[in-house]
Design a protein around this motif. Sequence first.
Motif, PDB file in Angstrom:
ATOM      1  N   ARG A  49       0.900  -1.190  -0.157  1.00 54.66           N
ATOM      2  CA  ARG A  49      -0.136   0.111   0.068  1.00 54.66           C
ATOM      3  C   ARG A  49       0.818   1.434   0.206  1.00 54.66           C
ATOM      4  NH1 ARG A  49      -3.074  -0.415   4.831  1.00 54.66           N
ATOM      5  NH2 ARG A  49      -4.597  -1.773   3.469  1.00 54.66           N
ATOM      6  N   ASN A  90      -2.287  -8.382  -2.963  1.00 48.71           N
ATOM      7  CA  ASN A  90      -1.950  -6.870  -2.572  1.00 48.71           C
ATOM      8  C   ASN A  90      -1.674  -5.912  -3.886  1.00 48.71           C
ATOM      9  OD1 ASN A  90      -1.989  -7.567   0.145  1.00 48.71           O
ATOM     10  ND2 ASN A  90       0.061  -8.231   0.186  1.00 48.71           N
ATOM     11  N   GLU A  94      -4.309  -2.887  -4.888  1.00 51.06           N
ATOM     12  CA  GLU A  94      -3.534  -1.520  -4.923  1.00 51.06           C
ATOM     13  C   GLU A  94      -3.500  -0.827  -6.060  1.00 51.06           C
ATOM     14  OE1 GLU A  94      -3.167   0.141  -2.106  1.00 51.06           O
ATOM     15  OE2 GLU A  94      -3.818  -1.305  -1.016  1.00 51.06           O
ATOM     16  N   GLN A  98      -5.058   2.681  -6.841  1.00 57.43           N
ATOM     17  CA  GLN A  98      -4.238   3.786  -7.105  1.00 57.43           C
ATOM     18  C   GLN A  98      -4.487   4.272  -8.626  1.00 57.43           C
ATOM     19  OE1 GLN A  98      -2.374   5.924  -5.440  1.00 57.43           O
ATOM     20  NE2 GLN A  98      -2.687   4.717  -3.402  1.00 57.43           N
TER      21      GLN A  98
END
Length: 307
Positions: A49, A90, A94, A98
Amino acid sequence: MEQNAKIYVAGHRGMVGSAIVRRLAEAGYHNVVVRTSKELDLRSQEAVRAFFAEEKPEYVVLAAAKVGGIHANNTYRADFLYDNLMIESNVIHESYVQGVKKLLFLGSSCIYPKLAPLPLKEDALLTGLLEHTNEPYAIAKIAGIKLCDAYRSQYGCNFISAMPTNLYGPHDNYDLKNSHVLPALIRKFHEAKQQNAPEVEVWGTGTPRRELMHSDDLADACFFLMQHYNEPGLINIGTGEDLSIRELAELVRDVVGYQGQIRFNTNYPDGTPRKVMDVSKLASLGWHYTTKLEDGVRQVYSEYQQA
């Protein structure tokens, strides 16, 4: 992809990731972000993150994974499943958070059922039982494909999945305990030549057939897909051609220049009789591999000698 776009290549030190970085550089893409596993633990949600929030990459190629041969896959079943699930979860999540413009997730041909019809077509996914020894790795890779599709469906993310065939190339693994067949043969024949050994032992009968692709061809296909492919599901990357282990052993022997005999030890298992991809979907888009197997083997053997 814009020439100055920021591109994150996860797994840049591996055979696949390093080939993709080389291909991007060759095409003039120099705004490439990389991190070693020591610098960024992709299993850590917090670390991933923070990385994505800081770097904000526009494009992502997910070539990072915990990988190994049959023995490692079968021995560390929990590690292979957990680590790969965490890495892909993950990075994919992310990338959504984003606003990454496009993500390419790379899987493996082991996602297909053990008894799937040959050549392996994309629609064979989840139609049967997996090979037991690498089931945890395959399950994780299947989850990655489905994650990409789910984020596409729910959030409109342009996340795509590609499944490479068996690969070889620079930065391959030549450890005889857990390497794949081609690097193992290169090392065996090279050492036999050095030692003037009368014969080289090759496991099995020599009859199983395998498809092999140079990592530079895979990287070129990935670059092509990042430019031209935007569909859910998955797409195979391979040559669509195979050869027997006996033919491969003879090819390596000739390239190395070994003069002795080849002895097939039938006390060892053959594994899957044949494994080859159906690459008609990729071919229909206009991409085809260029590295002939003999040329590729000569190249990697030359690099092996210099290592």
